[in-house]
Design a protein around this motif. Structure first.
Motif, PDB file in Angstrom:
ATOM      1  N   SER B  43       0.951  -1.094   0.236  1.00  0.00           N
ATOM      2  CA  SER B  43      -0.125  -0.059   0.145  1.00  0.00           C
ATOM      3  C   SER B  43       0.666   1.369  -0.116  1.00  0.00           C
ATOM      4  CB  SER B  43      -0.854   0.176   1.263  1.00  0.00           C
ATOM      5  OG  SER B  43      -1.894  -1.098   1.072  1.00  0.00           O
ATOM      6  N   ASP B 163      -5.700  -0.600  -4.581  1.00  0.00           N
ATOM      7  CA  ASP B 163      -5.447  -1.312  -3.370  1.00  0.00           C
ATOM      8  C   ASP B 163      -6.309  -2.038  -2.795  1.00  0.00           C
ATOM      9  OD1 ASP B 163      -3.713  -1.891  -1.131  1.00  0.00           O
ATOM     10  OD2 ASP B 163      -3.617   0.227  -0.337  1.00  0.00           O
ATOM     11  N   GLU B 164      -6.086  -3.328  -2.820  1.00  0.00           N
ATOM     12  CA  GLU B 164      -6.978  -4.385  -2.385  1.00  0.00           C
ATOM     13  C   GLU B 164      -8.492  -4.064  -2.439  1.00  0.00           C
ATOM     14  OE1 GLU B 164      -5.873  -6.089   1.359  1.00  0.00           O
ATOM     15  OE2 GLU B 164      -3.778  -5.618   0.997  1.00  0.00           O
TER      16      GLU B 164
HETATM   17 MG    MG Z   1      -2.124  -2.601   2.206  1.00  0.00          MG
END
Ligand code: MG
Ligand code: ATP
Lengths: 233, 243
Positions: B43, B163-164
């Protein structure tokens, strides 16, 4: 011992009470608009400003919140002319009310701004918005919505607090009342008439606050339908 | 010329080094998956690319902008970089359409009609045309995430960072979001995605980057990374979870 009620003399001056009430409304409405503007600026400065700006805003808020409104009023009314600024009684009253409300509104709104999740700010940042744009478009409305009840009670308080501006001879409702009282010697009757007028004014303001919230907080209106015309858009 | 280039980037939070000399390049139209254990710096790397975090040393170039700590330059750069977060982060007080048109109007000063036309396009792209007047809380998580993707697309970014974005979603909702991302990839969007969806990474990403201890530990064509991991750490990571 019983009081012999006699409203005639008071009611004979009813139009003067209404005049006073009108000034109360005018001063309060203007102070609310201006005080809210001060609060919005103050909250932005307090949450986004540099160290100096934040310290200045804190000082302003603390000074106002720890001194009586009457003292603030006198400082402005007697102090500004001493510094060469000419002010009428009504202008001084409005300025004092704005300065007072602005400090409380700053503090209330600051709490609302700080309650906005950091992820909202990041989303705005990632979209290329500037800090001011994020405040204006991402933070302000949800923050206002969060603190709206606290904010509107403060608005009502400043309307009630305007009852002391008669001491600098701004002739709002309470000062008209004391005038009539001194002419008629009917104190109890006078204030029995003035009380429902204040209550009516307070309810009128609350009605306006509700209408304004309808206009600004569309999401809640639509989802909860609390204002009766949910879904219209 | 790569759309995203990192050269020897380091980033630390206090004494904790999170990115430790990261270099990588993403070519136009390329889809790069970033995998790795929790805390490996995935991240943080994405957040450095659009300047949400400041780097300590090294160089980042994105869509022709060299990342520097200049507010105006950063805002210019961010207009070219779309970012989608795990928690959607839609603006709750705005409708879907207003969420999407906000940045084009305010940042790019697009006329309302143009911004609205774009909003309709991108909503169609994510399959949510009928939700244009809905508020975020009236949408499922998957729908909110697709709106968030549409909101980024409306800025016509040169690269999209994810991000995810499916980590908070149920399996069915995950599917609908992944389909949208796959569509974007097929349409030629340059993308970097941090993901735990190994199957998706393997199938859709051209390149997969395995991060470990703040470094690009291993990277290469996705098929090779998954079928023939070279380092024991990647082998262990792939064996341990595939989650
Ligand atoms: Mg992360
Ligand atoms: N703002 C911050 N302040 C201090 N430490 C941070 C901050 N953000 C991240 N970290 C630390 O940096 C390291 C890397 O975090 P990062 O979020 O990049 O990992 P990640 O690979 O994305 O992990 P995950 O898979 O759990 O999302 C972690 O140890 C984390 O605790």
């Amino acid at each position: 011992m019983t009081h012999e009620f006699d409203f005639d003399a008071v009611l004979a001056s009813f139009d003067r009470l209404l005049q006073g009430a009108l000034l109360t409304v005018e001063l309060s409405a203007a102070a609310i608009v201006l005080g809210l503007a001060v609060g919005v600026l103050g909250a932005f400065a307090k949450t986004s400003g540099g160290v100096t700006v934040r310290a200045l805003v804190s000082a302003y808020v603390e000074i106002i919140r720890n001194t009586p409104f009457l003292v603030q009023l006198y400082l402005i009314f007697f102090g500004l002319p001493a510094l060469g600024v000419k002010l009428g009684a009504n202008e001084a009253a409005l300025l004092a009310m704005t300065v007072n409300l602005g400090a409380y509104a700053t503090e209330i709104l600051r709490a609302g701004v700080e309650a906005i999740p950091k992820t909202q700010i990041e989303a705005g940042t990632a979209l290329g918005l500037s800090p001011l744009q994020i405040f204006r478009y991402v933070i302000l409305v949800p923050a206002l919505e969060t603190v709206y009840p606290a904010l509107t009670s403060q608005f009502t308080l400043i309307m009630l607090a305007s009852s002391v501006v008669g001491t600098i001879s701004a002739n709002e409702l309470s000062s008209m009342a004391s005038l009539i009282d001194s002419e008629t010697f009917r104190s109890f009757e006078t204030y029995l008439v003035v009380t429902p007028i204040y209550i009516a004014l307070a309810f009128m303001f609350r009605g306006v606050f509700l209408l304004v919230s309808r206009a600004i907080f569309r999401r809640r209106r639509r989802l909860q339908g609390v204002f009766g015309f949910g879904g219209a858009r | 010329m790569p759309v995203v280039a990192l050269e020897n980037v380091t980033k630390s939070f206090g004494a904790l080094t999170v990115l430790d000399g990261v270099s990588l390049a993403v070519e136009p139209g390329q889809v790069v998956a970033v995998i790795g254990r929790s805390g490996s710096g995935k991240s943080t790397m994405l957040r450095c690319i659009n300047g949400l975090e400041q780097i300590q040393s090294g160089r980042i170039e994105v869509a022709g902008h060299v990342l520097e700590n200049n507010k105006t330059a950063l805002r210019e750069l961010r207009q070219d970089v779309g970012m989608v977060f795990q928690s959607y982060n839609l603006f709750p007080h705005l409708t879907v359409e207003e969420n999407i048109t906000l940045a084009p109007r305010v940042v790019k000063k697009e006329p309302l009609a143009e911004a609205k036309a774009t909003a309709r396009n991108v909503l169609e792209q994510v399959g949510l045309s009928e939700k244009i007047d809905a508020y975020p809380e009236q949408l499922s998580g998957g729908q909110q995430q697709r709106v968030a993707i549409a909101r980024s697309l409306a800025m016509h970014p040169k690269v999209m960072l994810f991000d995810e974005v499916t980590s908070a979603l149920d399996p069915e909702l995950t599917e609908e979001v992944l389909r949208v991302m796959e569509g974007l990839a097929k349409a030629g969007m340059t993308m970097m995605l941090v993901t735990h969806e190994m199957g998706f990474a393997r199938r859709v990403a051209h390149v997969t980057v395995f991060m470990h201890k703040g470094k690009v530990w291993e990277s290469g064509p996705s098929e090779r990374i998954f079928s023939d991991p070279q380092t024991p750490e990647l082998r262990q990571f792939l064996a341990s979870g595939l989650k």
